[in-house]
Each structure stands twice: as structure tokens, then as C-alpha cells.
Scaffold this motif. Sequence first.
Motif, PDB file in Angstrom:
ATOM      1  N   GLU A  17      68.803  20.218  98.338  1.00 53.17           N
ATOM      2  CA  GLU A  17      69.474  20.600  99.572  1.00 53.17           C
ATOM      3  C   GLU A  17      69.500  19.293 100.568  1.00 53.17           C
ATOM      4  OE1 GLU A  17      70.380  23.763 100.133  1.00 53.17           O
ATOM      5  OE2 GLU A  17      70.227  23.622  97.966  1.00 53.17           O
ATOM      6  N   ARG A  18      70.163  19.543 101.745  1.00 48.96           N
ATOM      7  CA  ARG A  18      70.471  18.655 102.554  1.00 48.96           C
ATOM      8  C   ARG A  18      69.441  18.871 103.915  1.00 48.96           C
ATOM      9  NH1 ARG A  18      75.330  15.335 103.155  1.00 48.96           N
ATOM     10  NH2 ARG A  18      76.428  16.741 101.821  1.00 48.96           N
ATOM     11  N   THR A  19      68.289  18.653 103.532  1.00 47.11           N
ATOM     12  CA  THR A  19      67.176  18.641 104.451  1.00 47.11           C
ATOM     13  C   THR A  19      66.224  17.589 104.264  1.00 47.11           C
ATOM     14  OG1 THR A  19      65.582  19.923 103.227  1.00 47.11           O
ATOM     15  CG2 THR A  19      67.135  21.186 104.300  1.00 47.11           C
ATOM     16  N   PRO A  20      65.501  17.191 105.297  1.00 49.27           N
ATOM     17  CA  PRO A  20      64.737  15.861 105.180  1.00 49.27           C
ATOM     18  C   PRO A  20      63.579  16.160 103.903  1.00 49.27           C
ATOM     19  CG  PRO A  20      65.001  16.244 107.608  1.00 49.27           C
ATOM     20  CD  PRO A  20      65.441  17.391 106.596  1.00 49.27           C
ATOM     21  N   LYS A  21      62.821  17.398 104.137  1.00 44.88           N
ATOM     22  CA  LYS A  21      61.785  17.554 102.921  1.00 44.88           C
ATOM     23  C   LYS A  21      62.535  17.509 101.730  1.00 44.88           C
ATOM     24  CE  LYS A  21      58.422  21.109 101.866  1.00 44.88           C
ATOM     25  NZ  LYS A  21      58.004  22.278 101.824  1.00 44.88           N
ATOM     26  N   ALA A  22      63.613  18.214 101.454  1.00 40.91           N
ATOM     27  CA  ALA A  22      63.942  18.404  99.856  1.00 40.91           C
ATOM     28  C   ALA A  22      64.354  16.680  99.655  1.00 40.91           C
ATOM     29  CB  ALA A  22      65.422  19.218  99.956  1.00 40.91           C
ATOM     30  N   PRO A  56      70.652  13.687 112.195  1.00 37.99           N
ATOM     31  CA  PRO A  56      71.906  13.692 111.381  1.00 37.99           C
ATOM     32  C   PRO A  56      72.419  12.199 110.560  1.00 37.99           C
ATOM     33  CG  PRO A  56      72.174  14.891 113.210  1.00 37.99           C
ATOM     34  CD  PRO A  56      70.940  14.061 113.440  1.00 37.99           C
ATOM     35  N   ALA A  57      72.060  11.131 111.441  1.00 39.57           N
ATOM     36  CA  ALA A  57      72.326   9.728 111.089  1.00 39.57           C
ATOM     37  C   ALA A  57      71.360   9.570 109.683  1.00 39.57           C
ATOM     38  CB  ALA A  57      72.286   8.771 112.027  1.00 39.57           C
ATOM     39  N   PHE A  58      70.223   9.898 110.169  1.00 35.72           N
ATOM     40  CA  PHE A  58      69.091   9.627 109.384  1.00 35.72           C
ATOM     41  C   PHE A  58      69.495  10.185 107.762  1.00 35.72           C
ATOM     42  CE2 PHE A  58      65.077  10.842 106.982  1.00 35.72           C
ATOM     43  CZ  PHE A  58      64.492   9.682 106.883  1.00 35.72           C
ATOM     44  N   TRP A  62      70.482   8.137 104.092  1.00 40.75           N
ATOM     45  CA  TRP A  62      69.419   8.404 103.011  1.00 40.75           C
ATOM     46  C   TRP A  62      70.050   9.322 102.043  1.00 40.75           C
ATOM     47  CZ3 TRP A  62      66.142   5.050 101.866  1.00 40.75           C
ATOM     48  CH2 TRP A  62      65.601   4.211 102.726  1.00 40.75           C
ATOM     49  N   TRP A  63      71.295  10.263 102.311  1.00 39.33           N
ATOM     50  CA  TRP A  63      71.697  10.997 101.419  1.00 39.33           C
ATOM     51  C   TRP A  63      72.606  10.190 100.436  1.00 39.33           C
ATOM     52  CZ3 TRP A  63      71.477  15.978 100.296  1.00 39.33           C
ATOM     53  CH2 TRP A  63      72.520  16.549  99.510  1.00 39.33           C
ATOM     54  N   VAL A  64      73.242   9.166 100.886  1.00 40.56           N
ATOM     55  CA  VAL A  64      73.947   8.166 100.464  1.00 40.56           C
ATOM     56  C   VAL A  64      73.197   7.058  99.625  1.00 40.56           C
ATOM     57  CG1 VAL A  64      75.430   6.169 100.562  1.00 40.56           C
ATOM     58  CG2 VAL A  64      75.961   8.047 101.841  1.00 40.56           C
ATOM     59  N   GLU A  65      71.952   6.762 100.029  1.00 40.63           N
ATOM     60  CA  GLU A  65      71.213   5.990  99.316  1.00 40.63           C
ATOM     61  C   GLU A  65      70.322   6.628  98.159  1.00 40.63           C
ATOM     62  OE1 GLU A  65      70.589   2.621  99.995  1.00 40.63           O
ATOM     63  OE2 GLU A  65      71.936   2.736 101.792  1.00 40.63           O
ATOM     64  N   TYR A  66      70.094   7.753  98.377  1.00 44.36           N
ATOM     65  CA  TYR A  66      69.797   8.490  97.236  1.00 44.36           C
ATOM     66  C   TYR A  66      70.696   8.917  96.260  1.00 44.36           C
ATOM     67  CZ  TYR A  66      67.962  12.080  94.045  1.00 44.36           C
ATOM     68  OH  TYR A  66      67.561  13.037  93.037  1.00 44.36           O
ATOM     69  N   SER A  67      71.542   9.202  96.422  1.00 44.63           N
ATOM     70  CA  SER A  67      72.804   9.602  95.597  1.00 44.63           C
ATOM     71  C   SER A  67      73.433   8.464  94.674  1.00 44.63           C
ATOM     72  CB  SER A  67      74.339  10.139  96.191  1.00 44.63           C
ATOM     73  OG  SER A  67      74.879   8.966  96.903  1.00 44.63           O
ATOM     74  N   ILE A  68      73.227   7.218  95.066  1.00 48.81           N
ATOM     75  CA  ILE A  68      73.479   5.938  94.248  1.00 48.81           C
ATOM     76  C   ILE A  68      72.204   5.635  93.502  1.00 48.81           C
ATOM     77  CG2 ILE A  68      74.048   3.612  94.161  1.00 48.81           C
ATOM     78  CD1 ILE A  68      75.761   4.024  96.765  1.00 48.81           C
ATOM     79  N   ALA A  69      70.937   5.862  94.027  1.00 47.52           N
ATOM     80  CA  ALA A  69      69.689   5.431  93.297  1.00 47.52           C
ATOM     81  C   ALA A  69      69.128   6.381  92.077  1.00 47.52           C
ATOM     82  CB  ALA A  69      68.546   5.239  94.273  1.00 47.52           C
ATOM     83  N   GLU A 110      80.166  12.628 100.745  1.00 47.87           N
ATOM     84  CA  GLU A 110      80.726  13.794 100.210  1.00 47.87           C
ATOM     85  C   GLU A 110      80.321  14.729  99.120  1.00 47.87           C
ATOM     86  OE1 GLU A 110      83.397  14.526 102.606  1.00 47.87           O
ATOM     87  OE2 GLU A 110      83.051  12.586 103.244  1.00 47.87           O
ATOM     88  N   LEU A 111      79.364  14.356  98.639  1.00 41.18           N
ATOM     89  CA  LEU A 111      78.379  15.087  97.658  1.00 41.18           C
ATOM     90  C   LEU A 111      77.984  16.241  98.223  1.00 41.18           C
ATOM     91  CD1 LEU A 111      76.982  12.388  95.459  1.00 41.18           C
ATOM     92  CD2 LEU A 111      78.800  13.867  94.546  1.00 41.18           C
ATOM     93  N   GLU A 112      77.866  17.327  97.804  1.00 47.88           N
ATOM     94  CA  GLU A 112      76.954  18.428  97.904  1.00 47.88           C
ATOM     95  C   GLU A 112      75.540  18.955  97.272  1.00 47.88           C
ATOM     96  OE1 GLU A 112      78.174  20.289 100.820  1.00 47.88           O
ATOM     97  OE2 GLU A 112      79.806  19.223 100.955  1.00 47.88           O
ATOM     98  N   PRO A 113      74.790  19.410  97.882  1.00 51.85           N
ATOM     99  CA  PRO A 113      73.645  20.005  97.122  1.00 51.85           C
ATOM    100  C   PRO A 113      73.999  20.523  95.745  1.00 51.85           C
ATOM    101  CG  PRO A 113      73.555  20.847  99.270  1.00 51.85           C
ATOM    102  CD  PRO A 113      74.711  20.079  99.063  1.00 51.85           C
ATOM    103  N   GLY A 114      73.236  20.090  94.741  1.00 47.35           N
ATOM    104  CA  GLY A 114      73.611  20.596  93.427  1.00 47.35           C
ATOM    105  C   GLY A 114      74.699  19.769  92.600  1.00 47.35           C
ATOM    106  N   GLN A 115      75.368  18.975  93.271  1.00 43.42           N
ATOM    107  CA  GLN A 115      76.119  18.169  92.340  1.00 43.42           C
ATOM    108  C   GLN A 115      75.700  16.990  92.100  1.00 43.42           C
ATOM    109  OE1 GLN A 115      79.448  17.542  95.688  1.00 43.42           O
ATOM    110  NE2 GLN A 115      80.728  18.420  94.166  1.00 43.42           N
TER     111      GLN A 115
END
Length: 115
Positions: A17-22, A56-58, A62-69, A110-115
Motif C-alpha cells: 500500500e502507498r503508506t509510509p508504514k506499509a 508526498p516527495a518522501f 522511496w516508492w521508486v527505490e523499493y520498486s527497483i530493489a 507509475e506502479l500501483e499497490p499490488g503490482q
Amino acid sequence: MTAHAAEPTSAVPPMPERTPKALREAIARYAPQLLPDFDEHWKRAIADTYDISPLPAFLARWWVEYSIARDPELDAHVADRHHRAAESAYYAEAKALLEEVSRIRHSARELEPGQ
């Protein structure tokens, strides 16, 4: 009757999910090498300031960093492109390599939660 091969299962975990905790939980579980930087950035940008305006910037970063890592093959590919660009003696080659990384990072946004 023709037998169908089972679809291969992806070893890449889904986006949280797109939350800091998740996002932090996903990083801790699937990309723990990112966790010290994530926590330090959180502390510096959000926790210590009591200001959520950078959130939002944070999350975007980190969404992008995690999606690659989370995908070892993609992570290695991006690292290889960065390394080759840094070592290249040719501007056009370095530019093309970095543009490829930029396209990958843009797609990851552009990835969504669950993808």
C-alpha cells in the motif's frame, strides 16, 4: 488434450500500500539494505521536524527505490547501467545509459499497490 505449462510464479514481491508504514514494512522484509537510509531520511525529513509537508516527495522517492530493489535482476541492471555510464568515455553512450535508467525509474513511479 494439450497440457499447459504452469505459469511461472514471480519471485518479485508486489508493491505495498502507498503508506509510509506499509512501505517501510516491505523494505524491511524484501529490501533490508535500504532500511537504514529510509529510516534516516524519515527521521531527518519528517520525524525530527514534525512537518508532514515533505511526505508526498518522501513516498515518491522511496516508492521508486523499493520498486527497483525488490527485483534483484532489475536492481542489478540499473546498477550496471549507472556503472557503465560512469566509466564511459563517450558522452552519447553515457547519456543513453542514464536515459534508460531514467525511463525505468519513471515507470516504477507509475506502479500501483499490488503490482
